[in-house]
Design a protein around this motif. Structure first.
Motif, mmCIF file in Angstrom:
data_model
loop_
_atom_site.group_PDB
_atom_site.id
_atom_site.type_symbol
_atom_site.label_atom_id
_atom_site.label_comp_id
_atom_site.label_asym_id
_atom_site.label_seq_id
_atom_site.Cartn_x
_atom_site.Cartn_y
_atom_site.Cartn_z
ATOM 1 N N PHE A 60 0.855 -1.189 0.000
ATOM 2 C CA PHE A 60 0.000 0.000 0.000
ATOM 3 C C PHE A 60 0.891 1.239 0.000
ATOM 4 O O PHE A 60 1.865 1.322 0.753
ATOM 5 C CB PHE A 60 -0.901 0.012 1.235
ATOM 6 C CG PHE A 60 -1.873 1.162 1.275
ATOM 7 C CD1 PHE A 60 -3.072 1.101 0.587
ATOM 8 C CD2 PHE A 60 -1.578 2.313 1.991
ATOM 9 C CE1 PHE A 60 -3.972 2.158 0.614
ATOM 10 C CE2 PHE A 60 -2.467 3.373 2.037
ATOM 11 C CZ PHE A 60 -3.667 3.298 1.343
ATOM 12 N N ILE A 61 0.544 2.216 -0.835
ATOM 13 C CA ILE A 61 1.342 3.433 -0.996
ATOM 14 C C ILE A 61 0.453 4.649 -0.798
ATOM 15 O O ILE A 61 -0.588 4.784 -1.452
ATOM 16 C CB ILE A 61 1.993 3.473 -2.396
ATOM 17 C CG1 ILE A 61 2.917 2.269 -2.594
ATOM 18 C CG2 ILE A 61 2.754 4.771 -2.613
ATOM 19 C CD1 ILE A 61 3.444 2.123 -4.012
ATOM 20 N N ASP A 62 0.864 5.547 0.096
ATOM 21 C CA ASP A 62 0.112 6.781 0.358
ATOM 22 C C ASP A 62 1.100 7.923 0.567
ATOM 23 O O ASP A 62 1.604 8.124 1.673
ATOM 24 C CB ASP A 62 -0.776 6.607 1.584
ATOM 25 C CG ASP A 62 -1.639 7.840 1.878
ATOM 26 O OD1 ASP A 62 -1.455 8.854 1.190
ATOM 27 O OD2 ASP A 62 -2.476 7.773 2.796
ATOM 28 N N PRO A 63 1.376 8.717 -0.466
ATOM 29 C CA PRO A 63 2.351 9.794 -0.336
ATOM 30 C C PRO A 63 1.807 11.072 0.293
ATOM 31 O O PRO A 63 2.545 12.042 0.470
ATOM 32 C CB PRO A 63 2.790 10.043 -1.785
ATOM 33 C CG PRO A 63 1.626 9.628 -2.608
ATOM 34 C CD PRO A 63 0.933 8.531 -1.854
ATOM 35 N N VAL A 101 4.223 5.133 3.532
ATOM 36 C CA VAL A 101 3.450 6.352 3.745
ATOM 37 C C VAL A 101 4.383 7.555 3.798
ATOM 38 O O VAL A 101 5.530 7.449 4.253
ATOM 39 C CB VAL A 101 2.616 6.265 5.045
ATOM 40 C CG1 VAL A 101 1.598 5.138 4.949
ATOM 41 C CG2 VAL A 101 3.507 6.059 6.276
ATOM 42 N N GLY A 102 3.894 8.688 3.341
ATOM 43 C CA GLY A 102 4.732 9.879 3.326
ATOM 44 C C GLY A 102 3.941 11.143 3.575
ATOM 45 O O GLY A 102 2.743 11.221 3.301
ATOM 46 N N ASP A 103 4.630 12.139 4.108
ATOM 47 C CA ASP A 103 4.019 13.435 4.358
ATOM 48 C C ASP A 103 5.109 14.499 4.288
ATOM 49 O O ASP A 103 6.290 14.219 4.519
ATOM 50 C CB ASP A 103 3.339 13.467 5.732
ATOM 51 C CG ASP A 103 2.357 14.632 5.862
ATOM 52 O OD1 ASP A 103 1.162 14.413 5.614
ATOM 53 O OD2 ASP A 103 2.791 15.749 6.186
ATOM 54 N N LEU A 104 4.694 15.721 3.990
ATOM 55 C CA LEU A 104 5.631 16.833 3.916
ATOM 56 C C LEU A 104 6.235 17.149 5.280
ATOM 57 O O LEU A 104 7.367 17.641 5.372
ATOM 58 C CB LEU A 104 4.901 18.064 3.362
ATOM 59 C CG LEU A 104 5.727 19.284 2.977
ATOM 60 C CD1 LEU A 104 6.706 18.945 1.863
ATOM 61 C CD2 LEU A 104 4.799 20.417 2.540
ATOM 62 N N ARG A 132 8.860 13.810 -4.738
ATOM 63 C CA ARG A 132 10.189 13.252 -4.439
ATOM 64 C C ARG A 132 10.077 11.927 -3.702
ATOM 65 O O ARG A 132 10.731 10.946 -4.068
ATOM 66 C CB ARG A 132 11.012 14.240 -3.610
ATOM 67 C CG ARG A 132 12.367 13.666 -3.178
ATOM 68 C CD ARG A 132 13.256 14.696 -2.514
ATOM 69 N NE ARG A 132 12.692 15.241 -1.299
ATOM 70 C CZ ARG A 132 12.710 14.619 -0.125
ATOM 71 N NH1 ARG A 132 13.236 13.405 -0.006
ATOM 72 N NH2 ARG A 132 12.202 15.200 0.956
ATOM 73 N N THR A 133 9.266 11.878 -2.644
ATOM 74 C CA THR A 133 9.208 10.665 -1.828
ATOM 75 C C THR A 133 8.631 9.478 -2.588
ATOM 76 O O THR A 133 8.958 8.331 -2.269
ATOM 77 C CB THR A 133 8.385 10.894 -0.555
ATOM 78 O OG1 THR A 133 7.052 11.291 -0.901
ATOM 79 C CG2 THR A 133 9.025 11.979 0.312
ATOM 80 N N VAL A 134 7.808 9.733 -3.601
ATOM 81 C CA VAL A 134 7.218 8.604 -4.326
ATOM 82 C C VAL A 134 8.299 7.768 -5.004
ATOM 83 O O VAL A 134 8.172 6.537 -5.113
ATOM 84 C CB VAL A 134 6.163 9.097 -5.348
ATOM 85 C CG1 VAL A 134 6.817 9.798 -6.530
ATOM 86 C CG2 VAL A 134 5.304 7.938 -5.840
ATOM 87 N N HIS A 135 9.393 8.387 -5.428
ATOM 88 C CA HIS A 135 10.479 7.617 -6.041
ATOM 89 C C HIS A 135 11.151 6.713 -5.008
ATOM 90 O O HIS A 135 11.535 5.574 -5.320
ATOM 91 C CB HIS A 135 11.493 8.569 -6.668
ATOM 92 C CG HIS A 135 10.957 9.333 -7.834
ATOM 93 N ND1 HIS A 135 10.852 8.781 -9.093
ATOM 94 C CD2 HIS A 135 10.470 10.593 -7.927
ATOM 95 C CE1 HIS A 135 10.328 9.684 -9.922
ATOM 96 N NE2 HIS A 135 10.086 10.782 -9.235
ATOM 97 N N GLU A 136 11.293 7.205 -3.782
ATOM 98 C CA GLU A 136 11.838 6.378 -2.713
ATOM 99 C C GLU A 136 10.899 5.220 -2.410
ATOM 100 O O GLU A 136 11.347 4.084 -2.175
ATOM 101 C CB GLU A 136 12.060 7.220 -1.463
ATOM 102 C CG GLU A 136 13.010 8.395 -1.647
ATOM 103 C CD GLU A 136 13.074 9.267 -0.403
ATOM 104 O OE1 GLU A 136 13.372 8.715 0.677
ATOM 105 O OE2 GLU A 136 12.828 10.486 -0.514
ATOM 106 N N MET A 137 9.605 5.488 -2.398
ATOM 107 C CA MET A 137 8.632 4.431 -2.140
ATOM 108 C C MET A 137 8.694 3.355 -3.219
ATOM 109 O O MET A 137 8.709 2.159 -2.915
ATOM 110 C CB MET A 137 7.226 5.027 -2.077
ATOM 111 C CG MET A 137 6.990 5.958 -0.909
ATOM 112 S SD MET A 137 5.298 6.635 -0.944
ATOM 113 C CE MET A 137 5.327 7.682 0.503
ATOM 114 N N VAL A 138 8.726 3.776 -4.467
ATOM 115 C CA VAL A 138 8.776 2.822 -5.584
ATOM 116 C C VAL A 138 9.999 1.920 -5.468
ATOM 117 O O VAL A 138 9.931 0.712 -5.740
ATOM 118 C CB VAL A 138 8.745 3.578 -6.923
ATOM 119 C CG1 VAL A 138 9.120 2.653 -8.082
ATOM 120 C CG2 VAL A 138 7.372 4.191 -7.164
#
Length: 281
Positions: A60-63, A101-104, A132-138
């Protein structure tokens, strides 16, 4: 016939000392957040649980995760946030092996991570802008995993198309909250290249013949259709069911738009999302 909505009882906050999302004015988020956004996401996950179970690796991915806990305006208690609700939707059937999961804001990302860990999830949080963080998640997704990406930015300016391009490298379904209110209010003004608020969301939109040729009344629909074509160009098909998210005054503020590469997830989404599908714009 639409499926019965998944009912998840509200569970106590396992980390009450951590930050809670109470909206931009700190008065509480709108009732539409749990009523529409979270309900649709969880109903889809639960309805597709047997399909998820066939995949040994599920992510599950939630940026745009927020702190993992919300308080609705007018309520004295708090509720689980979107990522926590998504975890619970599949936890008893085909639990996600990873929650990314990610947040500013670091405090919010960390709070979401801790609340998910308290529920038993394997989770990693990321701090920074979603593009930016979505690339780390991927990069953390195991090869061959099936992914669910929940994209819930506050406005169109934050819905960078680069986020979707990065996710398109995965085997992923996309549930995207598209801010129709932002588009409704600002589409005409955004033709001014000095503003450029929508350019990251839909690169090249001002040069598109159908957008440029649209009447003042229809330019918003033309923009939305152009954006859908861009996402289709990444190899996705979109569901015709795009349920509106209405505020407490009955005004449309978002559309939940669902994209997948295969027919089955789109059919399941259509089943759970079918209802009073109001005309766009």
């Amino acid at each position: 016939m639409t499926r019965k909505s998944l009912e998840q009882p509200i569970e106590p906050d396992p980390c009450p000392e951590l930050v809670i999302e109470r909206g931009p004015k700190e008065k509480g988020v709108g009732s539409w957040v749990p009523r529409d956004k979270h309900r649709l996401l969880c109903d889809y996950l639960y309805a597709s649980r047997y399909a998820w179970k066939k995949w040994p690796q599920r992510v599950f991915i939630d940026p745009f995760c927020g702190p993992g806990r919300i308080q609705v305006e007018g309520e004295s208690f708090t509720r689980e946030g979107g990522s926590v609700m998504a975890w619970r939707a599949l936890a008893g059937h085909a639990p996600f092996g990873q929650m990314l999961v990610g947040d500013l804001v670091a405090e919010r990302a960390r709070a979401c991570e801790l609340r998910l860990k308290a529920r038993g999830a394997v989770v990693e949080s990321f701090v920074g802008p979603a593009e930016r963080t979505v690339h780390e998640m991927v990069s953390r997704v195991p090869r061959g995993a099936l992914c669910m990406a929940y994209i819930d930015p506050y406005n169109l300016e934050l819905l960078s198309f680069s986020i979707l391009q990065a996710l398109a490298t995965l085997n992923v379904d996309l549930a995207i909250n598209f801010s129709t209110m932002d588009l409704q209010r600002n589409a005409e003004f955004e033709f001014d290249p000095a503003r450029a608020r929508f350019d990251d969301a839909a690169p090249g939109w001002r040069q598109d013949a159908e957008v440029r040729g649209a009447s003042k009344q229809n330019v918003k629909l033309a923009f939305f259709q152009y954006w859908c074509r861009l996402v289709q160009g990444l190899g996705f098909a979109f569901s015709r069911e795009m349920p509106p998210v209405l505020n407490d005054r009955g005004q449309e503020i978002y559309r939940m738009v669902f994209f997948a590469r295969h027919d089955l997830p789109n059919r399941i989404w259509a089943d759970v999302a079918r209802g009073d599908n109001l005309q766009l714009f």
